[in-house]
Design a protein around this motif. Sequence first.
Motif, PDB file in Angstrom:
ATOM      1  N   VAL A 178       0.844  -1.191   0.000  1.00 29.17           N
ATOM      2  CA  VAL A 178       0.000   0.000   0.000  1.00 29.17           C
ATOM      3  C   VAL A 178       0.882   1.246   0.000  1.00 29.17           C
ATOM      4  O   VAL A 178       1.950   1.261   0.614  1.00 29.17           O
ATOM      5  CB  VAL A 178      -0.970  -0.042   1.215  1.00 29.17           C
ATOM      6  CG1 VAL A 178      -0.203  -0.020   2.532  1.00 29.17           C
ATOM      7  CG2 VAL A 178      -1.994   1.081   1.149  1.00 29.17           C
ATOM      8  N   LEU A 179       0.459   2.258  -0.765  1.00 31.83           N
ATOM      9  CA  LEU A 179       1.188   3.524  -0.790  1.00 31.83           C
ATOM     10  C   LEU A 179       0.801   4.343   0.438  1.00 31.83           C
ATOM     11  O   LEU A 179      -0.382   4.502   0.738  1.00 31.83           O
ATOM     12  CB  LEU A 179       0.851   4.308  -2.058  1.00 31.83           C
ATOM     13  CG  LEU A 179       1.138   3.598  -3.386  1.00 31.83           C
ATOM     14  CD1 LEU A 179       0.705   4.473  -4.562  1.00 31.83           C
ATOM     15  CD2 LEU A 179       2.602   3.242  -3.506  1.00 31.83           C
ATOM     16  N   LEU A 274     -15.442   8.330   7.746  1.00 29.58           N
ATOM     17  CA  LEU A 274     -15.079   8.784   6.399  1.00 29.58           C
ATOM     18  C   LEU A 274     -15.878  10.020   6.007  1.00 29.58           C
ATOM     19  O   LEU A 274     -15.347  10.955   5.398  1.00 29.58           O
ATOM     20  CB  LEU A 274     -15.295   7.669   5.371  1.00 29.58           C
ATOM     21  CG  LEU A 274     -14.451   6.411   5.543  1.00 29.58           C
ATOM     22  CD1 LEU A 274     -14.647   5.476   4.354  1.00 29.58           C
ATOM     23  CD2 LEU A 274     -12.973   6.757   5.693  1.00 29.58           C
ATOM     24  N   THR A 278     -14.288  13.641   4.957  1.00 22.79           N
ATOM     25  CA  THR A 278     -14.622  14.330   3.705  1.00 22.79           C
ATOM     26  C   THR A 278     -15.058  15.762   3.983  1.00 22.79           C
ATOM     27  O   THR A 278     -14.650  16.705   3.291  1.00 22.79           O
ATOM     28  CB  THR A 278     -15.753  13.594   2.973  1.00 22.79           C
ATOM     29  OG1 THR A 278     -15.325  12.270   2.666  1.00 22.79           O
ATOM     30  CG2 THR A 278     -16.108  14.303   1.670  1.00 22.79           C
ATOM     31  N   ARG A 368      -1.110  15.233   0.210  1.00 26.82           N
ATOM     32  CA  ARG A 368      -1.668  15.040  -1.134  1.00 26.82           C
ATOM     33  C   ARG A 368      -3.092  15.526  -1.247  1.00 26.82           C
ATOM     34  O   ARG A 368      -3.544  15.854  -2.329  1.00 26.82           O
ATOM     35  CB  ARG A 368      -1.651  13.555  -1.515  1.00 26.82           C
ATOM     36  CG  ARG A 368      -0.273  13.009  -1.718  1.00 26.82           C
ATOM     37  CD  ARG A 368      -0.337  11.611  -2.295  1.00 26.82           C
ATOM     38  NE  ARG A 368      -0.533  11.619  -3.711  1.00 26.82           N
ATOM     39  CZ  ARG A 368       0.404  11.822  -4.619  1.00 26.82           C
ATOM     40  NH1 ARG A 368       1.636  12.069  -4.249  1.00 26.82           N
ATOM     41  NH2 ARG A 368       0.122  11.790  -5.898  1.00 26.82           N
ATOM     42  N   ASP A 369      -3.856  15.482  -0.139  1.00 23.43           N
ATOM     43  CA  ASP A 369      -5.270  15.822  -0.271  1.00 23.43           C
ATOM     44  C   ASP A 369      -5.793  16.521   0.988  1.00 23.43           C
ATOM     45  O   ASP A 369      -6.644  15.973   1.691  1.00 23.43           O
ATOM     46  CB  ASP A 369      -6.092  14.571  -0.586  1.00 23.43           C
ATOM     47  CG  ASP A 369      -7.475  14.919  -1.140  1.00 23.43           C
ATOM     48  OD1 ASP A 369      -7.618  16.003  -1.736  1.00 23.43           O
ATOM     49  OD2 ASP A 369      -8.405  14.107  -0.969  1.00 23.43           O
ATOM     50  N   VAL A 370      -5.260  17.695   1.253  1.00 25.30           N
ATOM     51  CA  VAL A 370      -5.723  18.633   2.272  1.00 25.30           C
ATOM     52  C   VAL A 370      -5.389  18.199   3.705  1.00 25.30           C
ATOM     53  O   VAL A 370      -4.760  18.940   4.446  1.00 25.30           O
ATOM     54  CB  VAL A 370      -7.244  18.904   2.166  1.00 25.30           C
ATOM     55  CG1 VAL A 370      -7.659  19.997   3.156  1.00 25.30           C
ATOM     56  CG2 VAL A 370      -7.637  19.305   0.740  1.00 25.30           C
ATOM     57  N   THR A 457      -5.230  -0.128   4.856  1.00 25.29           N
ATOM     58  CA  THR A 457      -5.248  -0.874   3.593  1.00 25.29           C
ATOM     59  C   THR A 457      -5.460   0.099   2.425  1.00 25.29           C
ATOM     60  O   THR A 457      -5.367  -0.313   1.270  1.00 25.29           O
ATOM     61  CB  THR A 457      -6.353  -1.938   3.565  1.00 25.29           C
ATOM     62  OG1 THR A 457      -7.618  -1.306   3.747  1.00 25.29           O
ATOM     63  CG2 THR A 457      -6.142  -2.954   4.676  1.00 25.29           C
ATOM     64  N   HIS A 458      -5.774   1.350   2.720  1.00 26.13           N
ATOM     65  CA  HIS A 458      -5.904   2.386   1.702  1.00 26.13           C
ATOM     66  C   HIS A 458      -4.800   3.417   1.916  1.00 26.13           C
ATOM     67  O   HIS A 458      -4.193   3.493   2.978  1.00 26.13           O
ATOM     68  CB  HIS A 458      -7.282   3.055   1.789  1.00 26.13           C
ATOM     69  CG  HIS A 458      -8.421   2.098   1.679  1.00 26.13           C
ATOM     70  ND1 HIS A 458      -8.816   1.548   0.496  1.00 26.13           N
ATOM     71  CD2 HIS A 458      -9.219   1.560   2.624  1.00 26.13           C
ATOM     72  CE1 HIS A 458      -9.834   0.727   0.692  1.00 26.13           C
ATOM     73  NE2 HIS A 458     -10.101   0.717   1.978  1.00 26.13           N
ATOM     74  N   SER A 459      -4.591   4.257   0.911  1.00 25.73           N
ATOM     75  CA  SER A 459      -3.498   5.224   0.957  1.00 25.73           C
ATOM     76  C   SER A 459      -3.942   6.555   1.557  1.00 25.73           C
ATOM     77  O   SER A 459      -5.088   6.959   1.389  1.00 25.73           O
ATOM     78  CB  SER A 459      -3.000   5.484  -0.470  1.00 25.73           C
ATOM     79  OG  SER A 459      -2.547   4.297  -1.069  1.00 25.73           O
ATOM     80  N   TYR A 460      -3.018   7.214   2.223  1.00 25.03           N
ATOM     81  CA  TYR A 460      -3.116   8.641   2.540  1.00 25.03           C
ATOM     82  C   TYR A 460      -4.237   8.989   3.527  1.00 25.03           C
ATOM     83  O   TYR A 460      -4.682  10.132   3.572  1.00 25.03           O
ATOM     84  CB  TYR A 460      -3.281   9.499   1.260  1.00 25.03           C
ATOM     85  CG  TYR A 460      -2.418   9.031   0.105  1.00 25.03           C
ATOM     86  CD1 TYR A 460      -1.088   8.638   0.330  1.00 25.03           C
ATOM     87  CD2 TYR A 460      -2.894   8.975  -1.182  1.00 25.03           C
ATOM     88  CE1 TYR A 460      -0.286   8.190  -0.718  1.00 25.03           C
ATOM     89  CE2 TYR A 460      -2.110   8.543  -2.238  1.00 25.03           C
ATOM     90  CZ  TYR A 460      -0.808   8.149  -2.005  1.00 25.03           C
ATOM     91  OH  TYR A 460      -0.045   7.716  -3.056  1.00 25.03           O
ATOM     92  N   TYR A 461      -4.702   8.005   4.295  1.00 27.57           N
ATOM     93  CA  TYR A 461      -5.624   8.343   5.383  1.00 27.57           C
ATOM     94  C   TYR A 461      -4.860   8.683   6.660  1.00 27.57           C
ATOM     95  O   TYR A 461      -5.232   9.608   7.368  1.00 27.57           O
ATOM     96  CB  TYR A 461      -6.561   7.176   5.687  1.00 27.57           C
ATOM     97  CG  TYR A 461      -7.787   7.082   4.808  1.00 27.57           C
ATOM     98  CD1 TYR A 461      -8.752   8.080   4.839  1.00 27.57           C
ATOM     99  CD2 TYR A 461      -7.978   6.006   3.964  1.00 27.57           C
ATOM    100  CE1 TYR A 461      -9.884   7.994   4.035  1.00 27.57           C
ATOM    101  CE2 TYR A 461      -9.110   5.916   3.158  1.00 27.57           C
ATOM    102  CZ  TYR A 461     -10.054   6.909   3.199  1.00 27.57           C
ATOM    103  OH  TYR A 461     -11.165   6.845   2.416  1.00 27.57           O
TER     104      TYR A 461
END
Lengths: 477, 477
Positions: A178-179, A274, A278, A368-370, A457-461
Motif C-alpha cells: 500500500v502507498l 469517512l 470528507t 496530497r489531499d488537504v 489498507t488504503h493510501s493517505y488516510y
Amino acid sequence: MARPMVLTRPARREPGSIGARFAESARACGIRTSDGELQTWFEDRRRANLFSVDRIPLSGLQGWHEHRHTGNLVHETGRFFTVEGLSARTGPGPDDGWMQPIIHQPEIGVLGIVVKEFDGVLHLLMQAKMEPGNVGLVQLSPTVQATRSNYVGAHRGRGITHLEYFAEPGRARVLVDVLQSEQGSWFLHKRNRNMVVEALDEVPEHPDFRWLTLAQVHEMLRQDNRINMDARSVLSCIPFEGADDACDWDEYRETLRRGLRDDLPTRHRDADNLLWLTDIKARAELHQRLVPLRSVRGWHRDEDAIRHDEGRFFEVMAVNVRAENREVSAWTQPLIAPTGQGMAAFLARPVDGVLHLLVQAKVEAGVRDVAELAPTYQALPSNFADLPAHRRPRFENEVLNAPAATMRYDSAQSEEGGRFHHAINNYRVIDVGTGFPLDEPPGFRWMTPRQLMSLLTHSYYVNVQARSLLAGLQTTW
Amino acid sequence: MARPMVLTRPARREPGSIGARFAESARACGIRTSDGELQTWFEDRRRANLFSVDRIPLSGLQGWHEHRHTGNLVHETGRFFTVEGLSARTGPGPDDGWMQPIIHQPEIGVLGIVVKEFDGVLHLLMQAKMEPGNVGLVQLSPTVQATRSNYVGAHRGRGITHLEYFAEPGRARVLVDVLQSEQGSWFLHKRNRNMVVEALDEVPEHPDFRWLTLAQVHEMLRQDNRINMDARSVLSCIPFEGADDACDWDEYRETLRRGLRDDLPTRHRDADNLLWLTDIKARAELHQRLVPLRSVRGWHRDEDAIRHDEGRFFEVMAVNVRAENREVSAWTQPLIAPTGQGMAAFLARPVDGVLHLLVQAKVEAGVRDVAELAPTYQALPSNFADLPAHRRPRFENEVLNAPAATMRYDSAQSEEGGRFHHAINNYRVIDVGTGFPLDEPPGFRWMTPRQLMSLLTHSYYVNVQARSLLAGLQTTW
C-alpha cells in the motif's frame, strides 16, 4: 456522556489469518536469533560500520548545485530529490498563506519487509542500515529500501540485497502492499510503497540482516532510536490482531485488546468517520504551488543553511558522509534539520471498555489531499513557546505534562535519516482514563486503533507520525 | 480457465439499509411526478430557459485575460478556474513526456442530491439546469452544484436553492459524502464532493426541481444527453443493491443481480485488487508539473482557439452565454472542446454466473495518483484512426464493432457542460458472454460491479467515466 455507541460489524476472526499469525509472532521468543544475539549483533553493526557524518557549508555540496533560474537545490544527474519552494494557502486572508522550502521527490520507492515462518512462527528479516541523519547512524530497517529505478527496468534488484522478493513475481506471497504518505511539512506529496511479503523459498544469510520475531522488533521499538521510520511505517500496515486468550492482564491491556477487535462497539461507525473526514477536507482549503526556491519569502540563505528568518521550523543544511565499507565511499547531500525536538502523542481512553484514540485531521503544507489523520498532538513545541495559550496547539498541556504513570508508550524516534538530520520526535500514547471528557473539538475524533488500522489498507488516510504511534501502540499489549 | 474463484466475505444484507431503499426506489413509479409530467416539465424547462451560446474569438473573452508572464487564461477576480500548461512525464525516454493545456481548479465544490421518502419510497430532487457546453443545454442535474465559496463562510447558501441541506447541520441526514475525481485528461487533480442527503423536514417547491424515483432517473439515463455528468457521478456513489426477490428475469439480469451482491464468489478478492492497483501505481511513473501555458510545446494559439499542432485531442475555445432569466444575464468563458466524439465502454461477462467488468488501471495526465480504475476502453477513437493496430487502445475492435444485441447499455452523454463544449462520450456496457477469454492483459482486471461500487466509499479509485458507466449499468437490472 449519553451518546450512543454503535456496533460496527459482526465478528470475523480467523485463527490462521495474517493478523493472527503476526499476533502469535508478537508473543514469541526469537527462534532464529536470541535476544542476546540480537543485542550483540546490533551493537556490532553500529561499531563495524564506521561512518562519519560531518556538517559542511552548502557550497561544499558536490554533485548538487543551485539551479541557475530557480535557485532550487538539484543533483546533477536529475536523480534523488530536489529542494524547491512551496507556496501554500489555506484561505483568502493575508495570514492564510505562507512559503517554505520543501523536498520534491515524485518517485515511489519500496519499503519492504520479508517474513518467513520458522517452527511455525513468523519472523521478520530486519536490516541494520546506516542513514546519515539517524541518531546512532545505524538503525533496524526494513529488509529493503529501494528507489523506483532499483526495482523496475533492466537492472532491477541488482546490487540491493533481497530486492528480488519484491521485484520478481513468484518469489514471495504479497501480504501488504500500500502507498503511504510521508512528512507533510517537509515533503510535497511524497509517498512510498509499504510492503510485507512472505518468502516462498530459502533466503540467503547476510551479516547485515537478522530474522526477528515481532516480539523482538517490539522490544527494540520500546527503546529510543533503534527502529527507523521506514520500518515503523511498514510495521503499522501489518494487519495485527489482539489475541483472544490473554489472561492475568491489567485493565489497560484488556481495553487495548478490545480496541484492536472489529466486533465491538465504537464511538463512531467506520463509514461515519469517512464522512467526517470528507467534510473537513472540503471545508479546509489547501492550495499548493511549487515556486522557485529563490523566491520563497521569509527564508534566507547563508553560508551554512537555508533558514527561516525567525529561526523557526527547520533549516536546509548539508553533510559530508564517509562510509568506509561501501562502494560509494563518500558523498555529500542536503538534509533537513528541524530546529527542535518534536512531539507526537495520542491521548487514549477506554469508551465502554474499548480503547479509543483522539485522532486529529491535520492539514500540512505538502499532503496530497488537504488533511490526513494525525496524532492528537503533533508539533515542535519550541515553535509555539512564545505564543499565547490560545494560539498553541490543542491538548499541549495534557501531552507535555502527562504523568509518567499514564504513558503507555514513550520513546524518542528518528525520522527518515536519508532526508532529515536528527529529526527526533518523542512518541507518546497517554492513557487519560475514563474521567477525561469525550468531547470532540472541531477536527478531532475518538477512534479505535482497529478503525485507524483498517484505513491502512488504503493510501493517505493515516499520516506517518500516527503510523509510528500505531506501531508503538502495538508494542504495549 | 481453471483458476479458482474466491469467496470474499459473508453475506450481510439488511432490509432497511440505504442500498435496499434505493433498490426499492429503482422499481417504483413516480409518486410525486408522473412519467408524463416529467417529460412535459423537462421539455418545458428546455423551452422556457432561452439561453443562447455562441462561439466567440478568444480575444472576445470579457473578464478573462492572458496572464502577462505565463500566458495562462485567468479570470480577473481570481475565481472560477485557470487554463495553464502541464508538463507530464511517464518515463525517462524521449517519447515519455508531453505538454498540454490543462484546467486548474483546486477548489472542492459540492455535487449534492437531496432525497426524501414519499409514501415510503425514496425520491431524488433533481434540477433542470443549463450549462453552456451541454448538448440540449438544459439537463437533469443534482439538487445542488455549488463551489466551495458558496457553502462556507458568512454567506453560505444564500442564492443557491436548497444549498442549506448541505451547508447547515441538522437539516438533513448524510447518506453519501465522498470526494471523487473528474476528467484526468483535461483537469489537474480536480475533484468534487459527491453527496446524497436525506431531508429531515419539508422541502419547498421550486419550478426548476422535481422529485423523481430512481426508476425515473434511470429511464432518463437510458436516453441521450438528459442526465448531466455531475448527476451521473453522484448516482454512481449511491450504495445501490440488487433486489433478492426478482422473478421472470432474463439471464443477463440474473448475472447482474449477482454481480451487485457482496456474498458471492468473485474472480479476485477485494484486498487483492488493491494490491494489484498499488503495484501498477508504483511501476507506472507519472510526474506532473504546471508550466506557463505560453511554454507548452506542440500547441499553438490562433484567433479562435488554442489547438494541438496536429489537430488532435481538444481545443480551448471561448463562448458567449446569454441567459435571459438570470441575474447575471450574460457572460463569456473558455471551454474545452474535444476534437471528436469519445467512447467509454466496459466489456462484461458472467464468471460462474456473476457479472464481471473488465476494468483498466488508466494513467491520465492530470490524475491525483498515477492511475485510476477506468472502463475497458476509454478514448477518442479519432485520435488513433491513423495509427497501426498495435498502437491503438486495447479492445477497440470489440467495443466499436459490438453487435447491437450484446449492448446492455448504450447512450451518448455530455461531460461537464460548465467546462466542456459538446464533449460527448458514447457509453456502452457490452455483454461479451462466457465465450470471451478471461485473460487479463497487463493493466486490466475482471471485477464485479459490487467491487467497484464498494471502492466508491473512498476517493480517487474509480474515474469519472467508469462512474458514469456504473450509473448506466444500474439502469439495466
